[in-house]
Scaffold this motif. Sequence first.
Motif, PDB file in Angstrom:
ATOM      1  N   ARG A   1       3.562  10.689   3.501  1.00 61.15           N
ATOM      2  CA  ARG A   1       3.123  11.173   2.187  1.00 61.15           C
ATOM      3  C   ARG A   1       3.663  10.200   1.140  1.00 61.15           C
ATOM      4  NH1 ARG A   1       4.680  15.153   5.392  1.00 61.15           N
ATOM      5  NH2 ARG A   1       3.273  16.893   5.768  1.00 61.15           N
ATOM      6  N   VAL A   2       2.759   9.598   0.371  1.00 59.46           N
ATOM      7  CA  VAL A   2       3.124   8.581  -0.607  1.00 59.46           C
ATOM      8  C   VAL A   2       3.168   9.207  -2.005  1.00 59.46           C
ATOM      9  CG1 VAL A   2       2.499   6.347  -1.593  1.00 59.46           C
ATOM     10  CG2 VAL A   2       2.051   6.814   0.817  1.00 59.46           C
ATOM     11  N   VAL A   3       4.286   9.039  -2.672  1.00 58.65           N
ATOM     12  CA  VAL A   3       4.541   9.558  -4.016  1.00 58.65           C
ATOM     13  C   VAL A   3       4.203  11.065  -4.089  1.00 58.65           C
ATOM     14  CG1 VAL A   3       4.322   9.073  -6.475  1.00 58.65           C
ATOM     15  CG2 VAL A   3       3.886   7.252  -4.866  1.00 58.65           C
TER      16      VAL A   3
ATOM     17  N   ARG B   1       1.021   8.517  -9.675  1.00 57.05           N
ATOM     18  CA  ARG B   1      -0.040   8.422  -8.650  1.00 57.05           C
ATOM     19  C   ARG B   1      -0.103   6.987  -8.116  1.00 57.05           C
ATOM     20  NH1 ARG B   1      -3.013  13.309  -7.882  1.00 57.05           N
ATOM     21  NH2 ARG B   1      -4.332  11.886  -6.736  1.00 57.05           N
ATOM     22  N   PRO B   2      -0.234   6.826  -6.791  1.00 59.39           N
ATOM     23  CA  PRO B   2      -0.325   5.462  -6.258  1.00 59.39           C
ATOM     24  C   PRO B   2      -1.632   4.784  -6.645  1.00 59.39           C
ATOM     25  CG  PRO B   2      -0.550   7.086  -4.506  1.00 59.39           C
ATOM     26  CD  PRO B   2      -0.259   7.837  -5.756  1.00 59.39           C
ATOM     27  N   ARG B   3      -1.519   3.511  -6.991  1.00 57.79           N
ATOM     28  CA  ARG B   3      -2.726   2.708  -7.233  1.00 57.79           C
ATOM     29  C   ARG B   3      -3.201   2.095  -5.930  1.00 57.79           C
ATOM     30  NH1 ARG B   3      -1.607  -0.626 -12.705  1.00 57.79           N
ATOM     31  NH2 ARG B   3       0.154  -1.416 -11.526  1.00 57.79           N
ATOM     32  N   LEU B   4      -2.238   1.732  -5.073  1.00 56.41           N
ATOM     33  CA  LEU B   4      -2.547   1.248  -3.732  1.00 56.41           C
ATOM     34  C   LEU B   4      -1.330   1.442  -2.857  1.00 56.41           C
ATOM     35  CD1 LEU B   4      -1.232  -1.733  -2.860  1.00 56.41           C
ATOM     36  CD2 LEU B   4      -2.830  -2.512  -4.555  1.00 56.41           C
ATOM     37  N   VAL B   5      -1.578   1.491  -1.559  1.00 62.97           N
ATOM     38  CA  VAL B   5      -0.519   1.660  -0.564  1.00 62.97           C
ATOM     39  C   VAL B   5      -0.690   0.543   0.456  1.00 62.97           C
ATOM     40  CG1 VAL B   5       0.435   3.174   1.213  1.00 62.97           C
ATOM     41  CG2 VAL B   5      -0.556   4.167  -0.882  1.00 62.97           C
ATOM     42  N   GLU B   6       0.403  -0.144   0.794  1.00 62.60           N
ATOM     43  CA  GLU B   6       0.373  -1.178   1.822  1.00 62.60           C
ATOM     44  C   GLU B   6       1.233  -0.715   2.989  1.00 62.60           C
ATOM     45  OE1 GLU B   6       0.771  -5.680   1.274  1.00 62.60           O
ATOM     46  OE2 GLU B   6       2.711  -5.067   2.098  1.00 62.60           O
ATOM     47  N   ILE B   7       0.657  -0.756   4.180  1.00 63.34           N
ATOM     48  CA  ILE B   7       1.377  -0.344   5.381  1.00 63.34           C
ATOM     49  C   ILE B   7       1.432  -1.509   6.351  1.00 63.34           C
ATOM     50  CG2 ILE B   7       1.375   1.215   7.363  1.00 63.34           C
ATOM     51  CD1 ILE B   7       0.199   3.327   5.556  1.00 63.34           C
ATOM     52  N   ARG B   8       2.656  -1.886   6.717  1.00 64.62           N
ATOM     53  CA  ARG B   8       2.863  -2.933   7.728  1.00 64.62           C
ATOM     54  C   ARG B   8       3.275  -2.216   9.011  1.00 64.62           C
ATOM     55  NH1 ARG B   8       3.556  -8.288   7.203  1.00 64.62           N
ATOM     56  NH2 ARG B   8       3.718  -7.987   4.960  1.00 64.62           N
ATOM     57  N   SER B   9       2.507  -2.404  10.060  1.00 65.47           N
ATOM     58  CA  SER B   9       2.801  -1.770  11.342  1.00 65.47           C
ATOM     59  C   SER B   9       3.779  -2.645  12.111  1.00 65.47           C
ATOM     60  CB  SER B   9       1.512  -1.586  12.147  1.00 65.47           C
ATOM     61  OG  SER B   9       1.806  -1.038  13.404  1.00 65.47           O
ATOM     62  N   LEU B  10       4.930  -2.103  12.413  1.00 58.90           N
ATOM     63  CA  LEU B  10       5.941  -2.857  13.139  1.00 58.90           C
ATOM     64  C   LEU B  10       5.784  -2.723  14.651  1.00 58.90           C
ATOM     65  CD1 LEU B  10       8.962  -1.903  10.864  1.00 58.90           C
ATOM     66  CD2 LEU B  10       7.480  -3.918  10.707  1.00 58.90           C
ATOM     67  N   GLU B  11       5.196  -1.597  15.102  1.00 55.97           N
ATOM     68  CA  GLU B  11       5.105  -1.325  16.534  1.00 55.97           C
ATOM     69  C   GLU B  11       3.686  -1.112  17.049  1.00 55.97           C
ATOM     70  OE1 GLU B  11       7.755   1.918  17.312  1.00 55.97           O
ATOM     71  OE2 GLU B  11       9.420   0.927  16.287  1.00 55.97           O
ATOM     72  N   GLY B  12       2.693  -1.086  16.165  1.00 61.17           N
ATOM     73  CA  GLY B  12       1.313  -0.921  16.601  1.00 61.17           C
ATOM     74  C   GLY B  12       0.916   0.496  16.952  1.00 61.17           C
TER      75      GLY B  12
ATOM     76  N   PRO C   1      -3.432  10.526  -0.995  1.00 57.77           N
ATOM     77  CA  PRO C   1      -2.742  10.804  -2.256  1.00 57.77           C
ATOM     78  C   PRO C   1      -3.679  10.950  -3.459  1.00 57.77           C
ATOM     79  CG  PRO C   1      -2.552   8.483  -1.734  1.00 57.77           C
ATOM     80  CD  PRO C   1      -3.307   9.130  -0.597  1.00 57.77           C
ATOM     81  N   TRP C   2      -4.973  10.817  -3.218  1.00 62.11           N
ATOM     82  CA  TRP C   2      -5.961  10.911  -4.287  1.00 62.11           C
ATOM     83  C   TRP C   2      -6.865  12.114  -4.040  1.00 62.11           C
ATOM     84  CZ3 TRP C   2      -5.506   6.237  -1.439  1.00 62.11           C
ATOM     85  CH2 TRP C   2      -4.690   5.279  -2.048  1.00 62.11           C
ATOM     86  N   THR C   3      -7.556  12.537  -5.047  1.00 68.06           N
ATOM     87  CA  THR C   3      -8.540  13.610  -4.877  1.00 68.06           C
ATOM     88  C   THR C   3      -9.901  13.022  -4.547  1.00 68.06           C
ATOM     89  OG1 THR C   3      -8.963  13.620  -7.257  1.00 68.06           O
ATOM     90  CG2 THR C   3      -7.336  15.189  -6.423  1.00 68.06           C
ATOM     91  N   ASN C   4     -10.007  11.717  -4.554  1.00 69.41           N
ATOM     92  CA  ASN C   4     -11.266  11.004  -4.342  1.00 69.41           C
ATOM     93  C   ASN C   4     -11.298  10.311  -2.981  1.00 69.41           C
ATOM     94  OD1 ASN C   4     -12.119  11.592  -7.011  1.00 69.41           O
ATOM     95  ND2 ASN C   4     -10.850   9.929  -7.767  1.00 69.41           N
ATOM     96  N   PRO C   5     -12.446   9.766  -2.605  1.00 67.35           N
ATOM     97  CA  PRO C   5     -12.546   8.996  -1.357  1.00 67.35           C
ATOM     98  C   PRO C   5     -11.603   7.790  -1.345  1.00 67.35           C
ATOM     99  CG  PRO C   5     -14.725   9.552  -2.155  1.00 67.35           C
ATOM    100  CD  PRO C   5     -13.752   9.929  -3.242  1.00 67.35           C
ATOM    101  N   TRP C   6     -11.281   7.328  -0.157  1.00 63.54           N
ATOM    102  CA  TRP C   6     -10.348   6.229   0.055  1.00 63.54           C
ATOM    103  C   TRP C   6     -10.970   5.196   0.999  1.00 63.54           C
ATOM    104  CZ3 TRP C   6      -9.995   6.274   5.213  1.00 63.54           C
ATOM    105  CH2 TRP C   6     -10.155   7.505   5.866  1.00 63.54           C
TER     106      TRP C   6
END
Length: 119
Positions: free
Chosen positions: A28-30, A59-70, A78-83
């Motif tokens: 969960r972001v912000v 509210r997040p403008r963007l979220v960056e996720i780096r996968s360390l383990e795949g 985190p938005w009420t709109n499509p992503w």
Amino acid sequence: AAPFLDAGGLSAAAVQQILLQDHGGLIRVVPAAAADWSGVFQFRTEGGFLVGADFLGGRPRLVEIRSLEGRPCKVANPWTNPWVVRERGTVIAEGSQSQIAFATQPGGVYVIEPSRSTR
């Protein structure tokens, strides 16, 4: 003499929980930031992810996720709109569901943001 107010780093843990929660396999972001908070952060999560976000007005403008383990990644929308989810500029997932789920590769970097049609 100043009193000791932060036993065991509880203030830092509380701020992290305001900005990012990662319980039960769902990121969960912000989730609890005040409407007048803005900033940028990056934290490690359960499941082997490094999650960063740029947020404005609580509210997040963007979220960056780096996968360390795949491992598969699941994020609460985190938005009420499509992503949309992009990897190296290519759309790999999009929708309007309340949970954003996608497969990852070790070392992969994924950007989640509101769909351009709703920004």
